[in-house]
Design a protein around this motif. Structure first.
Motif, PDB file in Angstrom:
ATOM      1  N   UNK A  69       0.044  -0.795   9.956  1.00 19.61           N
ATOM      2  CA  UNK A  69       0.017  -1.734   8.833  1.00 19.61           C
ATOM      3  C   UNK A  69       0.963  -1.237   7.760  1.00 19.61           C
ATOM      4  N   UNK A  70       1.684  -2.164   7.130  1.00 19.04           N
ATOM      5  CA  UNK A  70       2.590  -1.843   6.031  1.00 19.04           C
ATOM      6  C   UNK A  70       2.209  -2.741   4.861  1.00 19.04           C
ATOM      7  N   UNK A  71       2.112  -2.166   3.664  1.00 19.28           N
ATOM      8  CA  UNK A  71       1.735  -2.973   2.514  1.00 19.28           C
ATOM      9  C   UNK A  71       1.559  -2.132   1.278  1.00 19.28           C
ATOM     10  N   UNK A  72       0.808  -2.667   0.290  1.00 23.67           N
ATOM     11  CA  UNK A  72       0.535  -1.906  -0.920  1.00 23.67           C
ATOM     12  C   UNK A  72      -0.757  -1.111  -0.750  1.00 23.67           C
ATOM     13  N   UNK A  73      -1.085  -0.309  -1.742  1.00 23.93           N
ATOM     14  CA  UNK A  73      -2.091   0.731  -1.542  1.00 23.93           C
ATOM     15  C   UNK A  73      -3.485   0.198  -1.235  1.00 23.93           C
ATOM     16  N   UNK A  74      -3.996  -0.723  -2.056  1.00 25.52           N
ATOM     17  CA  UNK A  74      -5.368  -1.182  -1.827  1.00 25.52           C
ATOM     18  C   UNK A  74      -5.462  -2.059  -0.592  1.00 25.52           C
ATOM     19  N   UNK A  75      -4.438  -2.866  -0.337  1.00 23.56           N
ATOM     20  CA  UNK A  75      -4.396  -3.668   0.875  1.00 23.56           C
ATOM     21  C   UNK A  75      -4.507  -2.777   2.109  1.00 23.56           C
ATOM     22  N   UNK A  76      -3.789  -1.664   2.096  1.00 20.83           N
ATOM     23  CA  UNK A  76      -3.813  -0.750   3.235  1.00 20.83           C
ATOM     24  C   UNK A  76      -5.187  -0.120   3.416  1.00 20.83           C
ATOM     25  N   UNK A  77      -5.838   0.229   2.311  1.00 21.38           N
ATOM     26  CA  UNK A  77      -7.188   0.791   2.408  1.00 21.38           C
ATOM     27  C   UNK A  77      -8.140  -0.206   3.057  1.00 21.38           C
ATOM     28  N   UNK A  78      -8.009  -1.469   2.701  1.00 23.67           N
ATOM     29  CA  UNK A  78      -8.868  -2.494   3.304  1.00 23.67           C
ATOM     30  C   UNK A  78      -8.575  -2.643   4.793  1.00 23.67           C
ATOM     31  N   UNK A 282       4.118  -5.418  -5.274  1.00 27.40           N
ATOM     32  CA  UNK A 282       4.948  -5.274  -4.078  1.00 27.40           C
ATOM     33  C   UNK A 282       4.695  -6.421  -3.102  1.00 27.40           C
ATOM     34  N   UNK A 283       3.458  -6.909  -3.062  1.00 25.56           N
ATOM     35  CA  UNK A 283       3.161  -8.055  -2.196  1.00 25.56           C
ATOM     36  C   UNK A 283       3.916  -9.296  -2.676  1.00 25.56           C
ATOM     37  N   UNK A 284       3.935  -9.504  -3.989  1.00 27.76           N
ATOM     38  CA  UNK A 284       4.675 -10.643  -4.551  1.00 27.76           C
ATOM     39  C   UNK A 284       6.166 -10.514  -4.285  1.00 27.76           C
ATOM     40  N   UNK A 285       6.697  -9.318  -4.453  1.00 28.19           N
ATOM     41  CA  UNK A 285       8.121  -9.091  -4.200  1.00 28.19           C
ATOM     42  C   UNK A 285       8.443  -9.385  -2.740  1.00 28.19           C
ATOM     43  N   UNK A 286       7.595  -8.896  -1.841  1.00 30.86           N
ATOM     44  CA  UNK A 286       7.802  -9.126  -0.412  1.00 30.86           C
ATOM     45  C   UNK A 286       7.741 -10.610  -0.077  1.00 30.86           C
ATOM     46  N   UNK A 287       6.749 -11.307  -0.635  1.00 32.43           N
ATOM     47  CA  UNK A 287       6.601 -12.741  -0.369  1.00 32.43           C
ATOM     48  C   UNK A 287       7.762 -13.536  -0.954  1.00 32.43           C
ATOM     49  N   UNK A 288       8.263 -13.099  -2.108  1.00 38.47           N
ATOM     50  CA  UNK A 288       9.379 -13.805  -2.745  1.00 38.47           C
ATOM     51  C   UNK A 288      10.604 -13.800  -1.836  1.00 38.47           C
ATOM     52  N   UNK A 289      10.896 -12.653  -1.260  1.00 43.54           N
ATOM     53  CA  UNK A 289      12.048 -12.566  -0.360  1.00 43.54           C
ATOM     54  C   UNK A 289      11.763 -13.298   0.950  1.00 43.54           C
ATOM     55  N   UNK A 290      10.555 -13.158   1.466  1.00 41.13           N
ATOM     56  CA  UNK A 290      10.197 -13.822   2.729  1.00 41.13           C
ATOM     57  C   UNK A 290      10.302 -15.340   2.611  1.00 41.13           C
TER      58      UNK A 290
END
Length: 377
Positions: A69-78, A282-290
């Motif tokens: 899994x790749x993502x931001x910190x709390x997302x990864x913990x979940x 970081x999730x918003x940044x990733x989604x913006x480019x995607x």
């Protein structure tokens, strides 16, 4: 606030919360990329569902390519909690591994490949400093209900402190909602440790005229009377990577590339946030480019590795680092060398757990309360 030498010293002190700090054995120090890749994949195959590897967005390619899994910190913990793997290997920094330990089951072991991967910003708000500041601020504002909020980028003992004092945790995505939650229950907010995220959140709420800053490093920067008068008290901490960005970087980019859009993280200075087209996690940044149209150009104001990942992942979009060659990587993330990943995985195959991150039971229970309150918002 003093120069980074002092902040780094505080960060290094925080490492000694763990008595199992281990260095990379010499035989692992000179692996080439091909051999390392083969050994990592072989160890993963041997461990199977018993291991899950988490790669933070700011990690280098050699870690991300092996991550489940790749993502931001709390997302990864979940993701780790949902995966129910026996071993959680976190390609991140200490506070992230702590958060994973808090929300995963007791029979799951959280492993940080290198214990030297300790976030400098988290080290700028040590629990002892915060406890002393809390006493000064509350004494200066008798009768006021002060609610502490700590950013996810903090150690478990600070999360526990906030829970004990009626506060909570927030992420960069829900900081405004956390502030609103706090003001429904109190008169003032003490926000730690990132002053820039706190200031940007205050602006989002229209409360920019009632801010005081608390500098724990400078005796003259600790004005309890000013803190007592303000609605929002911001701890003087920051992310080294995001503070580097300046309005000039945005202006220079727009002059050179008027077709480019700019997306930045809210840990950036206020002047940078005001100049950007999009601001978010970081999730918003990733989604913006995607979600960008083919041929679009986006300049990324965050850690350099995420910009590089997005450029690889979305070849139909031109992705640029906002400050060009001057952009920097995260010193703490850099400590998760892929040789360390090889070592801890092969040790698991041999039945040995290295660099286990385990939050003390009382701290874990209280920190979980702070996280649960965040989930309420």
């Amino acid at each position: 606030m003093p120069q980074m030498e002092s902040a780094t010293f505080e960060t290094e002190l925080s490492l000694f919360k763990y008595d199992n700090l281990e260095q990379l054995p010499e035989r692992y120090r000179d692996l080439d990329e091909g051999e390392r890749r083969e050994r990592i994949e072989a160890a993963k195959a041997e461990l199977g569902d018993d291991v899950v590897i988490l790669g933070h967005n700011y990690q280098r390619r050699e870690i991300v390519e092996h991550s489940d899994f790749v993502g931001d910190s709390y997302q990864l913990s979940k993701e780790a909690a949902d995966a129910d793997a026996k071993y959680v290997v976190f390609g991140g920094v200490t506070f992230m591994a702590e958060s994973a330990d808090i929300i995963t089951d007791d029979d799951q072991s959280v492993i940080l490949p290198s214990m030297e991967a300790s976030c400098p910003m988290a080290g700028m708000a040590e629990a002892l400093q915060v406890d002393a500041a809390w006493k000064e601020i509350t004494a200066a504002a008798p009768g006021s209900e002060i609610v502490p909020i700590t950013y996810m980028n903090s150690y478990a003992d600070l999360k526990a402190f906030c829970a004990e004092q009626g506060g909570l945790v927030c992420t960069s995505s829900n900081a405004a909602a956390a502030f609103e939650w706090a003001f429904e229950r109190g008169d003032k907010v003490l926000f730690l440790p990132d002053k820039h995220l706190g200031e940007n959140t205050a602006y989002d709420l229209g409360m920019e005229d009632s801010i005081a800053e608390w500098d724990p490093w400078d005796p003259e920067g600790k004005d309890a009377a000013a803190a007592a008068e303000a609605d929002i008290v911001l701890w003087d901490g920051y992310c080294q990577v995001h503070e580097r960005f300046a309005a000039k970087h945005v202006a220079d980019l727009r002059a050179e590339r008027p077709d480019a859009n700019v997306v930045v993280h809210p840990e950036c200075r206020r002047e940078v946030v005001e100049a950007a087209d999009v601001v978010g996690s970081t999730a918003t940044i990733t989604e913006t480019v995607a979600n960008a149209d083919p041929g679009d150009t986006w300049a990324i104001g965050t850690e350099i590795h995420l910009a590089k990942h997005l450029d690889r992942w979305h070849p139909d979009v031109e992705v640029l680092p906002l400050c060009g060659d001057a952009c920097m990587d995260c010193n703490a993330m850099r400590q998760i060398d892929p040789n360390y990943l090889t070592w801890v995985l092969e040790e698991l195959v041999a039945g040995r757990e290295r660099n286990v991150v385990e939050v003390a039971p009382e701290e874990k229970e209280l920190a979980q309360v702070a996280l649960d309150r965040m989930l309420e918002v």
